[in-house]
Design a protein around this motif. Structure first.
Motif, PDB file in Angstrom:
ATOM      1  N   ASP A  87      -0.645   6.159  -3.385  1.00  0.00           N
ATOM      2  CA  ASP A  87       0.366   6.471  -4.383  1.00  0.00           C
ATOM      3  C   ASP A  87       0.610   7.964  -4.553  1.00  0.00           C
ATOM      4  O   ASP A  87       1.326   8.351  -5.472  1.00  0.00           O
ATOM      5  CB  ASP A  87      -0.044   5.883  -5.734  1.00  0.00           C
ATOM      6  CG  ASP A  87       0.062   4.362  -5.738  1.00  0.00           C
ATOM      7  OD1 ASP A  87      -0.551   3.748  -6.626  1.00  0.00           O
ATOM      8  OD2 ASP A  87       0.748   3.813  -4.853  1.00  0.00           O
ATOM      9  N   THR A  88       0.005   8.756  -3.723  1.00  0.00           N
ATOM     10  CA  THR A  88       0.136  10.203  -3.909  1.00  0.00           C
ATOM     11  C   THR A  88       0.869  10.847  -2.747  1.00  0.00           C
ATOM     12  O   THR A  88       0.869  10.337  -1.630  1.00  0.00           O
ATOM     13  CB  THR A  88      -1.246  10.869  -4.056  1.00  0.00           C
ATOM     14  OG1 THR A  88      -2.026  10.581  -2.900  1.00  0.00           O
ATOM     15  CG2 THR A  88      -1.954  10.367  -5.292  1.00  0.00           C
ATOM     16  N   LEU A 108       1.997  12.311  -7.624  1.00  0.00           N
ATOM     17  CA  LEU A 108       2.560  10.990  -7.350  1.00  0.00           C
ATOM     18  C   LEU A 108       3.733  11.104  -6.383  1.00  0.00           C
ATOM     19  O   LEU A 108       4.500  12.075  -6.439  1.00  0.00           O
ATOM     20  CB  LEU A 108       3.055  10.353  -8.655  1.00  0.00           C
ATOM     21  CG  LEU A 108       1.985   9.972  -9.696  1.00  0.00           C
ATOM     22  CD1 LEU A 108       2.662   9.516 -10.977  1.00  0.00           C
ATOM     23  CD2 LEU A 108       1.070   8.892  -9.157  1.00  0.00           C
ATOM     24  N   ARG A 130       7.817   6.589  -4.962  1.00  0.00           N
ATOM     25  CA  ARG A 130       7.662   5.147  -5.223  1.00  0.00           C
ATOM     26  C   ARG A 130       6.732   4.895  -6.403  1.00  0.00           C
ATOM     27  O   ARG A 130       7.064   4.144  -7.330  1.00  0.00           O
ATOM     28  CB  ARG A 130       7.117   4.454  -3.970  1.00  0.00           C
ATOM     29  CG  ARG A 130       6.924   2.942  -4.120  1.00  0.00           C
ATOM     30  CD  ARG A 130       6.196   2.370  -2.914  1.00  0.00           C
ATOM     31  NE  ARG A 130       4.896   3.001  -2.738  1.00  0.00           N
ATOM     32  CZ  ARG A 130       3.802   2.679  -3.454  1.00  0.00           C
ATOM     33  NH1 ARG A 130       3.882   1.763  -4.404  1.00  0.00           N
ATOM     34  NH2 ARG A 130       2.663   3.289  -3.232  1.00  0.00           N
ATOM     35  N   ALA A 131       5.563   5.551  -6.367  1.00  0.00           N
ATOM     36  CA  ALA A 131       4.595   5.340  -7.444  1.00  0.00           C
ATOM     37  C   ALA A 131       5.116   5.900  -8.771  1.00  0.00           C
ATOM     38  O   ALA A 131       4.864   5.326  -9.839  1.00  0.00           O
ATOM     39  CB  ALA A 131       3.274   6.005  -7.083  1.00  0.00           C
ATOM     40  N   GLN A 190       7.637   3.439 -10.203  1.00  0.00           N
ATOM     41  CA  GLN A 190       6.929   2.230 -10.605  1.00  0.00           C
ATOM     42  C   GLN A 190       6.269   2.424 -11.976  1.00  0.00           C
ATOM     43  O   GLN A 190       6.254   1.501 -12.800  1.00  0.00           O
ATOM     44  CB  GLN A 190       5.881   1.872  -9.555  1.00  0.00           C
ATOM     45  CG  GLN A 190       5.181   0.548  -9.803  1.00  0.00           C
ATOM     46  CD  GLN A 190       4.182   0.224  -8.713  1.00  0.00           C
ATOM     47  OE1 GLN A 190       3.758   1.091  -7.964  1.00  0.00           O
ATOM     48  NE2 GLN A 190       3.814  -1.037  -8.608  1.00  0.00           N
ATOM     49  N   ARG A 191       5.744   3.614 -12.220  1.00  0.00           N
ATOM     50  CA  ARG A 191       5.047   3.845 -13.477  1.00  0.00           C
ATOM     51  C   ARG A 191       5.978   4.343 -14.587  1.00  0.00           C
ATOM     52  O   ARG A 191       5.696   4.151 -15.773  1.00  0.00           O
ATOM     53  CB  ARG A 191       3.945   4.892 -13.265  1.00  0.00           C
ATOM     54  CG  ARG A 191       2.906   4.445 -12.254  1.00  0.00           C
ATOM     55  CD  ARG A 191       1.781   5.458 -12.145  1.00  0.00           C
ATOM     56  NE  ARG A 191       0.881   5.133 -11.024  1.00  0.00           N
ATOM     57  CZ  ARG A 191      -0.249   5.774 -10.779  1.00  0.00           C
ATOM     58  NH1 ARG A 191      -0.617   6.782 -11.555  1.00  0.00           N
ATOM     59  NH2 ARG A 191      -1.006   5.432  -9.747  1.00  0.00           N
TER      60      ARG A 191
END
Length: 549
Positions: free
Chosen positions: A401-402, A409, A412-413, A416-417
């Motif tokens: 996720d990084t 981040l 994508r991550a 998503q968050r």
């Protein structure tokens, strides 16, 4: 570097035993002085030496025309080639009268051009006496147009031809060694300047150029190269080259430490100290001998201000725990101490000493070597930081996720968050200004390092609940709750004060928009508004924040 250190050690080791054989060689001559008045003649003064003042320091008499007579000489130089040597000082002309045991008198006149033609290494003016089979018993000088800043006749001696030749040989070796050392360091640092493009390296090279010019002029070698130049013109060059050394040295110091050490007040202090040295030297170069006494005093006080300005800079470096502080102390302690002693001599607090008079060349040669070592150590630290960053990059790739480069981040991550967070959110879009120019300047490796530094700045500026991501090449995003906002100006301040690779100045523009992020459509609306605000910040001149409604 090892070769440079060995050369310096050899020069320093040679200087001590050479003291008695270089510079002011020969037998010292004690003189008494008398202010010139109309009607005075050499013959009358030779018969009445009691009129001369032997106790008052010469510098107290001030400028003007003078007679100076030696004490009776006890020097058996019959048939030898003898030279009378005095330190080169600012004066219009000097006539030397040599009185022999048979009462014959030989006179030799020296104007500003003859002084240059008869200058020896060490800036010593030497005039040969006629060879006679009887000894010289007394010397008399008639000095016209003496500025008398530190003496009318400084360090007079009488030396044999062999002593004078040996002095020139030794001084040529010393000055040649210093000049060769500085030239080698100049070429070395010019190469570093082209390769690293650090802003303090050109200043360091300018200091070395000033040192080479000063050594060439103050040693008397300029008189050998240009025998028709007036000695006063050579002295003007001395002042100008000394000011180049001082101004470039303090400017180099102002850029040597990392960002944050040099505050606005310290930079203003450096500017004041530089002007205090440069303006009097310019006055001497253009106007002397008019106002020379005042300009010389201002020049000396300017160097005192320059030396004292180093103290608050070192204090600021100590407060910021600069890793380069000890490097500066090691490299500059000797030059600063000798510069302070030279300033004391210029103010007539210390007596004349040949090696003190030439301390600028010696001290700056020592400083040049040690500062080069300091620069090499700083490059080593930069290399270590780059190696550590590469290790972090490898570790970051293991995290799905990084972003593998910055450790933030990835897009994508981040989405998503971010999408689905409750309550109003604040979106900050951060874009590095002119990032292509950064890559063109320091290469893509350097550009990657800039991205890592930016990531560290954003992490430091964000709170624990904020999301920080790299969503494009040089574009970053931060999302935080509106009730726990992040001050965008604090982020820009971090850019300005953060230590970038190779001390590069990097800025960013920020677009801000507040709103809900419950659904994907909210994200698109919020992103479009923040992106328009970012575009407005870029159009307004970059390095600023714009907020969207």
């Amino acid at each position: 570097m090892a070769l440079i250190g060995a050369c310096l050690a050899t020069l320093v080791a040679t200087a001590a035993p050479a003291y008695a054989q270089a510079g002011t060689v020969g037998k010292p001559v004690t003189v008494c002085v008398l202010r010139a008045a109309p009607g005075m003649t050499a013959a009358a003064l030779i018969r009445t030496p009691g009129k001369f003042d032997c106790k008052t320091p010469q510098a107290r008499f001030g400028p003007g025309d003078y007679w100076a007579i030696s004490e009776p000489l006890d020097f058996d130089g019959k048939g030898q080639r003898l030279g009378v040597r005095v330190l080169s000082v600012w004066q219009k002309s000097m006539t030397l009268y040599a009185v022999y045991a048979d009462n014959k008198v030989a006179s030799i006149q020296t104007d500003v051009h003859a002084a240059t033609r008869n200058i020896q290494l060490g800036a010593i003016v030497q005039r040969w006496l006629p060879r006679r089979d009887v000894p010289v018993v007394r010397l008399l000088w008639h000095v016209e147009g003496s500025i008398n800043m530190r003496g009318i006749l400084i360090a007079p001696t009488i030396a044999t031809g062999s002593e004078a030749a040996l002095s020139n040989t030794i001084m040529a070796a010393l000055y040649g060694g210093f000049g060769g050392l500085c030239l080698a360091l100049l070429l070395y640092n010019l190469g570093l300047t082209r390769a690293l493009r650090q802003n303090y390296l050109p200043l360091y090279c300018l200091m070395l150029i000033g040192l080479l010019l000063y050594a060439f002029s103050s040693s008397g070698a300029l008189g050998w190269a240009l025998p028709d130049i007036a000695n006063t013109a050579r002295l003007r060059i001395n002042y100008v080259s000394l000011s180049i050394i001082g101004v470039s040295a303090i400017a180099f110091l102002g850029h040597f430490f990392e960002e944050g050490v040099m505050t606005a007040r310290l930079r203003a202090l450096i500017l004041i100290a530089s002007l205090a040295v440069a303006l009097p030297s310019l006055g001497i170069a253009l106007l002397a001998p008019w106002g020379l006494h005042v300009f010389d005093l201002l020049f000396t006080f300017g160097f005192a201000v320059l030396i004292l300005s180093i103290i608050p800079i070192l204090y600021s470096a100590w407060r910021h725990k600069s890793p380069f502080l000890w490097l500066f102390v090691v490299a500059w302690s000797v030059p600063i101490a000798l510069a302070a002693a030279r300033t004391a001599y210029n103010l007539n607090f210390l007596p004349y000493n040949f090696w003190l008079d030439n301390s600028t060349i010696v001290s700056m040669a020592v400083e040049a070597v040690l500062s080069s070592l300091a620069i090499a150590y700083r490059i080593l630290l930069i290399s270590r930081e780059r190696d550590e960053a590469r290790e972090q990059e490898i570790a970051a790739r293991l995290l799905a996720d990084t972003d593998p480069l910055t450790g933030l981040l990835n897009r994508r991550a981040f989405l998503q968050r971010a999408i689905g967070r409750q309550g109003n959110q604040s979106l900050l879009l951060i874009d590095i200004d002119n990032f292509k120019r950064v890559n063109d300047t320091i290469g893509h490796d350097g550009g990657d390092e800039v991205l890592r530094v930016v990531a560290r700045i954003l992490r430091a500026s964000a709170n624990a609940e904020a999301l920080v991501a790299r969503i494009g090449g040089e574009e970053f995003a931060v999302v935080t709750a509106c009730n726990r906002p992040i001050e965008p100006e604090a982020i820009l301040s971090g850019f300005r004060s953060g230590r970038m690779p190779f001390d590069l100045a990097v800025t960013a523009s920020i677009g801000v928009c507040n709103g809900p992020l419950a659904r994907e459509i909210d994200w698109k609306a919020l992103y479009r508004a923040a992106d328009r605000a970012l575009f407005e910040a870029k159009a307004a001149g970059r390095d600023r924040v714009r907020a969207a409604a």
